[in-house]
Scaffold this motif. Structure first.
Motif, PDB file in Angstrom:
ATOM      1  N   THR A 131       6.182  85.178  -1.856  1.00 19.01           N
ATOM      2  CA  THR A 131       4.983  84.567  -2.422  1.00 19.01           C
ATOM      3  C   THR A 131       5.262  83.251  -3.123  1.00 19.01           C
ATOM      4  N   VAL A 132       6.278  82.540  -2.682  1.00 19.40           N
ATOM      5  CA  VAL A 132       6.567  81.206  -3.204  1.00 19.40           C
ATOM      6  C   VAL A 132       6.253  80.188  -2.116  1.00 19.40           C
ATOM      7  N   VAL A 133       5.554  79.134  -2.483  1.00 19.35           N
ATOM      8  CA  VAL A 133       5.219  78.052  -1.563  1.00 19.35           C
ATOM      9  C   VAL A 133       5.958  76.804  -2.025  1.00 19.35           C
ATOM     10  N   PHE A 134       6.536  76.070  -1.102  1.00 24.56           N
ATOM     11  CA  PHE A 134       7.257  74.871  -1.520  1.00 24.56           C
ATOM     12  C   PHE A 134       6.982  73.702  -0.595  1.00 24.56           C
ATOM     13  N   ARG A 135       7.282  72.532  -1.104  1.00 23.27           N
ATOM     14  CA  ARG A 135       7.129  71.302  -0.335  1.00 23.27           C
ATOM     15  C   ARG A 135       8.376  70.452  -0.497  1.00 23.27           C
ATOM     16  N   ASP A 136       8.964  70.046   0.622  1.00 29.40           N
ATOM     17  CA  ASP A 136      10.076  69.102   0.597  1.00 29.40           C
ATOM     18  C   ASP A 136       9.532  67.688   0.528  1.00 29.40           C
ATOM     19  N   LEU A 137      10.114  66.876  -0.320  1.00 30.56           N
ATOM     20  CA  LEU A 137       9.740  65.474  -0.418  1.00 30.56           C
ATOM     21  C   LEU A 137      10.706  64.625   0.393  1.00 30.56           C
ATOM     22  N   PRO A 138      10.283  63.453   0.820  1.00 27.02           N
ATOM     23  CA  PRO A 138      11.177  62.591   1.608  1.00 27.02           C
ATOM     24  C   PRO A 138      12.518  62.415   0.918  1.00 27.02           C
ATOM     25  N   ALA A 139      13.591  62.666   1.666  1.00 27.44           N
ATOM     26  CA  ALA A 139      14.935  62.614   1.092  1.00 27.44           C
ATOM     27  C   ALA A 139      15.541  61.240   1.248  1.00 27.44           C
ATOM     28  N   GLY A 140      16.634  61.028   0.558  1.00 22.88           N
ATOM     29  CA  GLY A 140      17.389  59.792   0.697  1.00 22.88           C
ATOM     30  C   GLY A 140      17.259  58.901  -0.521  1.00 22.88           C
ATOM     31  N   GLN A 141      18.323  58.200  -0.809  1.00 24.82           N
ATOM     32  CA  GLN A 141      18.366  57.358  -1.998  1.00 24.82           C
ATOM     33  C   GLN A 141      17.346  56.229  -1.945  1.00 24.82           C
ATOM     34  N   VAL A 142      17.122  55.685  -0.753  1.00 26.15           N
ATOM     35  CA  VAL A 142      16.164  54.586  -0.622  1.00 26.15           C
ATOM     36  C   VAL A 142      14.773  55.055  -1.012  1.00 26.15           C
ATOM     37  N   GLN A 143      14.381  56.231  -0.528  1.00 24.01           N
ATOM     38  CA  GLN A 143      13.069  56.768  -0.848  1.00 24.01           C
ATOM     39  C   GLN A 143      12.954  57.076  -2.334  1.00 24.01           C
ATOM     40  N   GLN A 144      13.998  57.639  -2.918  1.00 23.53           N
ATOM     41  CA  GLN A 144      13.959  57.948  -4.340  1.00 23.53           C
ATOM     42  C   GLN A 144      13.826  56.687  -5.185  1.00 23.53           C
ATOM     43  N   GLN A 145      14.524  55.650  -4.793  1.00 27.72           N
ATOM     44  CA  GLN A 145      14.412  54.387  -5.520  1.00 27.72           C
ATOM     45  C   GLN A 145      13.008  53.797  -5.369  1.00 27.72           C
ATOM     46  N   ARG A 146      12.401  53.991  -4.200  1.00 30.35           N
ATOM     47  CA  ARG A 146      11.040  53.505  -4.013  1.00 30.35           C
ATOM     48  C   ARG A 146      10.095  54.190  -4.998  1.00 30.35           C
ATOM     49  N   VAL A 147      10.264  55.503  -5.170  1.00 30.50           N
ATOM     50  CA  VAL A 147       9.423  56.242  -6.104  1.00 30.50           C
ATOM     51  C   VAL A 147       9.629  55.738  -7.523  1.00 30.50           C
ATOM     52  N   LEU A 148      10.865  55.534  -7.919  1.00 30.90           N
ATOM     53  CA  LEU A 148      11.134  55.040  -9.267  1.00 30.90           C
ATOM     54  C   LEU A 148      10.557  53.647  -9.481  1.00 30.90           C
ATOM     55  N   ARG A 149      10.647  52.800  -8.473  1.00 27.83           N
ATOM     56  CA  ARG A 149      10.097  51.448  -8.598  1.00 27.83           C
ATOM     57  C   ARG A 149       8.571  51.455  -8.649  1.00 27.83           C
ATOM     58  N   TYR A 150       7.977  52.479  -8.063  1.00 26.71           N
ATOM     59  CA  TYR A 150       6.518  52.570  -8.076  1.00 26.71           C
ATOM     60  C   TYR A 150       5.975  52.568  -9.503  1.00 26.71           C
ATOM     61  N   TRP A 151       6.732  53.217 -10.404  1.00 30.75           N
ATOM     62  CA  TRP A 151       6.223  53.390 -11.759  1.00 30.75           C
ATOM     63  C   TRP A 151       6.556  52.199 -12.649  1.00 30.75           C
ATOM     64  N   THR A 152       5.831  51.127 -12.414  1.00 36.49           N
ATOM     65  CA  THR A 152       5.945  49.948 -13.263  1.00 36.49           C
ATOM     66  C   THR A 152       5.364  50.260 -14.636  1.00 36.49           C
ATOM     67  N   ALA A 153       5.620  49.389 -15.585  1.00 37.63           N
ATOM     68  CA  ALA A 153       5.074  49.587 -16.926  1.00 37.63           C
ATOM     69  C   ALA A 153       3.552  49.654 -16.892  1.00 37.63           C
ATOM     70  N   ASP A 154       2.925  48.836 -16.057  1.00 38.15           N
ATOM     71  CA  ASP A 154       1.458  48.843 -15.972  1.00 38.15           C
ATOM     72  C   ASP A 154       0.946  50.163 -15.412  1.00 38.15           C
ATOM     73  N   ARG A 155       1.624  50.699 -14.370  1.00 39.26           N
ATOM     74  CA  ARG A 155       1.174  51.963 -13.797  1.00 39.26           C
ATOM     75  C   ARG A 155       1.354  53.109 -14.787  1.00 39.26           C
ATOM     76  N   ARG A 156       2.451  53.098 -15.505  1.00 43.35           N
ATOM     77  CA  ARG A 156       2.657  54.149 -16.510  1.00 43.35           C
ATOM     78  C   ARG A 156       1.562  54.090 -17.564  1.00 43.35           C
ATOM     79  N   ALA A 157       1.207  52.885 -17.969  1.00 39.95           N
ATOM     80  CA  ALA A 157       0.215  52.726 -19.032  1.00 39.95           C
ATOM     81  C   ALA A 157      -1.190  53.109 -18.578  1.00 39.95           C
ATOM     82  N   SER A 158      -1.469  52.966 -17.291  1.00 34.09           N
ATOM     83  CA  SER A 158      -2.826  53.210 -16.808  1.00 34.09           C
ATOM     84  C   SER A 158      -2.999  54.572 -16.149  1.00 34.09           C
ATOM     85  N   ALA A 159      -1.933  55.399 -16.085  1.00 32.05           N
ATOM     86  CA  ALA A 159      -2.059  56.734 -15.508  1.00 32.05           C
ATOM     87  C   ALA A 159      -3.127  57.513 -16.271  1.00 32.05           C
TER      88      ALA A 159
END
Length: 302
Positions: free
Chosen positions: A33-61
């Protein structure tokens, strides 16, 4: 449509979003009864996610709340909510994520695990019930005033109970998220980890932490409540309620027993989940029983 018979989640902007699966998501349902989701793997993808969160995006979430059913009672507690007076806890952090084109905020905490990558949060901070999974999911430990000393850790796999995934049952509003290492280091090796426990006696003294971002809180500082929770007085869930005025953004924040201010750690036995409409000063958290134990057992190795 939201009616007076509905429960309002703290990050209830997630409620009512279009139930469309994310493109390319790898989603599986397991016999336990556990459901899971794999997210895109790889360092490039992870860095893309981290870069997504600019100061403006964090402030406006966003932190948006809907109202739930009328409440009738409130349990007593030691504190109703205050800013944590010391340095931020290394094992507790702010969560940023996107869902259905909107950016949102939650809270989470590390827990001890085999993979040394695990955090626990609310189910609605990872998946909109039977609808969308979150994306661009990042945990920032020891968050304060816009950032944290250890940067962010991107999610690589998310786990929720089937009861949450198929029915949005607030009694199972829990998620475990396995994080990708940052700079080659696992999050537990960087900030440490809390213990986690299941089937504990109800009504134990707890400290609950989070990053509320509404009304008198601005989300830039860690806040907390403490006290002994009581059972849901309406019998609608197996959750427990604690008198606590933390607001939206604190969803997913840990409820800890045996909290030690010297180490900033404790044993996680619940997470902040929802409030009733006219009980804005009472926070509810799901009981960690067998379903959450199964969730953890699956996630700690994932």
């Amino acid at each position: 449509m939201v009616t007076d018979s509905w429960i309002a989640r703290l990050l209830a902007g997630v409620v009512g979003l279009s139930p469309v699966a994310l493109a390319g998501a790898s989603v599986q349902s397991l016999p336990d009864t556990v459901v899971f989701r794999d997210l895109p793997a790889g360092q490039v993808q992870q860095q893309r996610v981290l870069r997504y969160w600019t100061a403006d995006r964090r402030a406006s979430a966003r932190q948006v709340s809907t109202l739930g059913r009328r409440g009738r009672a409130a349990p007593k507690a030691v504190s109703t909510g205050a800013l944590w007076p010391a340095a931020p806890l290394g094992t507790v952090g702010r969560v940023f994520f996107s869902m259905n084109g909107q950016d949102y905020l939650c809270s989470a905490a590390t827990v001890r695990s085999t993979n040394r990558d695990l955090v626990v949060t609310s189910g609605h901070c990872a998946k909109n019930g039977s609808g969308d999974w979150a994306e661009n999911w990042v945990f920032v430990p020891a968050y304060r005033d816009g950032g944290g000393p250890h940067g962010g850790f991107a999610a690589r796999r998310m786990f929720v109970p089937d009861q949450w995934s198929t029915g949005a049952d607030d009694g199972y509003d829990v998620a475990m998220v396995a994080l990708a290492p940052s700079g080659g280091k696992h999050v537990a090796d960087v900030v440490g980890a809390n213990e986690i426990a299941f089937g504990r006696p109800r009504g134990q003294q707890v400290h609950t932490f989070g990053y509320p971002s509404y009304e008198r809180y601005d989300g830039r500082r860690l806040a907390y409540c403490s006290g002994r929770p009581s059972d849901d007085p309406y019998g609608e869930t197996r959750a427990q309620g604690l008198r606590c005025d933390l607001t939206q953004g604190s969803s997913g924040g840990p409820w800890m027993t045996s909290f030690d201010p010297a180490t900033g750690t404790g044993t996680v036995v619940s997470v902040s989940s929802f409030k009733y409409a006219d009980e804005e000063r009472v926070m509810y958290g799901p009981y960690f029983g067998d379903a959450v134990r199964k969730l953890y057992t699956r996630a700690e190795k994932g």
